[in-house]
Scaffold this active site. Sequence first.
Site, PDB file in Angstrom:
ATOM      1  CB  SER A   1       5.288  -1.672  -1.497  1.00 29.00           C
ATOM      2  OG  SER A   1       5.819  -0.533  -0.969  1.00 29.00           O
TER       3      SER A   1
ATOM      4  CE  LYS B   1       3.107  -1.371   0.743  1.00 33.53           C
ATOM      5  NZ  LYS B   1       3.221  -2.183   1.652  1.00 33.53           N
TER       6      LYS B   1
ATOM      7  CE  LYS C   1       6.472   1.532   2.003  1.00 33.80           C
ATOM      8  NZ  LYS C   1       5.815   0.499   3.472  1.00 33.80           N
TER       9      LYS C   1
ATOM     10  CG  ASP D   1       2.840   0.689   3.805  1.00 37.73           C
ATOM     11  OD1 ASP D   1       2.025   1.160   5.595  1.00 37.73           O
ATOM     12  OD2 ASP D   1       3.571  -0.176   3.251  1.00 37.73           O
TER      13      ASP D   1
ATOM     14  CD  GLU E   1       0.276  -2.345   4.706  1.00 37.75           C
ATOM     15  OE1 GLU E   1       0.416  -2.158   3.394  1.00 37.75           O
ATOM     16  OE2 GLU E   1       1.009  -2.735   5.106  1.00 37.75           O
TER      17      GLU E   1
ATOM     18  CG  ASP F   1       2.696  -4.503   7.868  1.00 36.57           C
ATOM     19  OD1 ASP F   1       3.172  -5.238   8.480  1.00 36.57           O
ATOM     20  OD2 ASP F   1       3.180  -3.176   7.282  1.00 36.57           O
TER      21      ASP F   1
ATOM     22  CE  LYS G   1       5.768  -6.021   5.639  1.00 38.15           C
ATOM     23  NZ  LYS G   1       5.891  -4.810   6.601  1.00 38.15           N
TER      24      LYS G   1
ATOM     25  N   GLY H   1       6.011  -7.584   2.625  1.00 31.59           N
ATOM     26  CA  GLY H   1       7.504  -8.229   2.051  1.00 31.59           C
ATOM     27  C   GLY H   1       8.652  -6.912   2.678  1.00 31.59           C
TER      28      GLY H   1
HETATM   29  O1  NPG Z   1       8.364  -5.139  -1.707  1.00 31.31           O
HETATM   30  O2  NPG Z   1       9.175  -6.296  -0.152  1.00 31.31           O
HETATM   31  C1  NPG Z   1       8.790  -5.050  -0.749  1.00 31.31           C
HETATM   32  C2  NPG Z   1       9.009  -3.583   0.292  1.00 31.31           C
HETATM   33  C3  NPG Z   1       7.086  -3.893   0.636  1.00 31.31           C
HETATM   34  O3  NPG Z   1       6.718  -1.649   1.246  1.00 31.31           O
HETATM   35  C4  NPG Z   1       7.222  -2.438   1.732  1.00 31.31           C
HETATM   36  N1  NPG Z   1       7.362  -2.886   2.665  1.00 31.31           N
HETATM   37  O4  NPG Z   1       6.030  -1.322   5.517  1.00 31.31           O
HETATM   38  O5  NPG Z   1       5.285  -2.381   4.385  1.00 31.31           O
HETATM   39  C5  NPG Z   1       6.561  -2.249   4.624  1.00 31.31           C
HETATM   40  C6  NPG Z   1       7.770  -2.413   3.898  1.00 31.31           C
HETATM   41  C7  NPG Z   1       8.665  -2.405   4.655  1.00 31.31           C
HETATM   42  C8  NPG Z   1      10.051  -2.412   3.894  1.00 31.31           C
HETATM   43  C9  NPG Z   1       9.247  -1.800   6.163  1.00 31.31           C
HETATM   44  C10 NPG Z   1      11.764  -2.646   4.097  1.00 31.31           C
HETATM   45  C11 NPG Z   1      10.804  -2.563   6.673  1.00 31.31           C
HETATM   46  C12 NPG Z   1      11.706  -2.500   6.373  1.00 31.31           C
END
Ligand code: NPG
Length: 374
Positions: A138, A164, A166, A192, A220, A245, A269, A297
């Site tokens: 991500s 992915k 953001k 995302d 997403e 999500d 998750k 994640g």
């Molecule tokens: O690789 O752990 C990872 C991060 C993946 O994008 C990611 N997480 O919205 O999914 C999400 C985002 C996130 C990260 C959300 C931290 C909240 C806290």
Amino acid sequence: MGMQIDAFELRRVRIPLVTPFRTSFSTETHRDALLVRSFAHDGPTGWGECVADVQPLYSPEYVDGAADVIERYLIPRIFASHGPAAEDVAKLLSRVQGHPMAKAALEMTILDAELKSQGISFGQRLGASRERVDCGVSVGIQGSVAQLIDTVAGYVAAGYKRIKLKIEPGSDVQFVRGVREHFGPDLLLSTDANAAYSLDNPAHIAAMQALDPFALLMLEQPLAPADIPGHAALAQLIASPICLDESIVSAKSARYAIEIGACKIINIKPGRVGGYLEAVKVHNVCAERGIPVWCGGMLETGIGRAANIALAALPNFTLPGDTSESKRYFAQDITEPFVLEHGQLRVPTGPGIGVEPLASSLKEFTTSVKLISR
Ligand code: NPG
């Protein structure tokens, strides 16, 4: 009957990220995690990781609140029940409303202790069908398209099987176009939005439609978490498959979202759905309905990562997850690092989560410890 737990340790660790992680809601420079350790009576020590963020921006939970609800409302219920089995923990805690990340951490530590006492791994217990899992990455919002291409190139070279991006309104179409044009049609590419778009805003709808030509694997969580019907309406307006999500908080909400046509893919998750055992139920609901899933994640340390990789080895996790290798996040993790091999991570095979924190890292990164005894 399960393990009789005599005490829990709530340990906060603060680990620097190798690079700031920018989403539509915040920029993180550290992972400030809550680890929940369980001390069983005459038994092994369990570990759990709470994925709540420092601020309540991804969801209503935040790490100080999670620690508080665990100490004041969740642990007393565990202590009152004389050694619940891990599979009974969710029901035991169900009178407390919400707080799925807090509940998941507590269930995880009890499950880890229980499985260690039985000599069974997380993968075996959850139903893993693979020894290795495909990994994606991500990528946080970057300052420019050129910078994004540079960052993505590094991850592609590292072997990640899905990228992915953001996105947020204003940092979407030109970024996706830039990456797609630079890397070509074969790159598995998704986006995302972390709920940053609204159907009330015509410019937002236009931007999401403008992503249609880029053959995204998925878009997403474009809309608000509670707006599952809105996603079903949006699905009629755009070509990109929608992945949910934040909206999916239980197996029941997954069933509903699928039934009304709100998503074609689900990100699982464990923290968001209240634990690894509910995560398996979400997986099963999706498998029965032909909806592929992948493991999300939350910038986990090696503790949470180990369990996530076991979950990602279940049969219907057919898309690469946000289960990146340790060094994508941390120069030094609190466990031995997970290392990518041909775009995959190996599922731990030892009892429980199959990893242990390193004493030196725990010492270096711990910011507070609280012991809560029976
Ligand atoms: O690789 O752990 C990872 C991060 C993946 O994008 C990611 N997480 O919205 O999914 C999400 C985002 C996130 C990260 C959300 C931290 C909240 C806290």
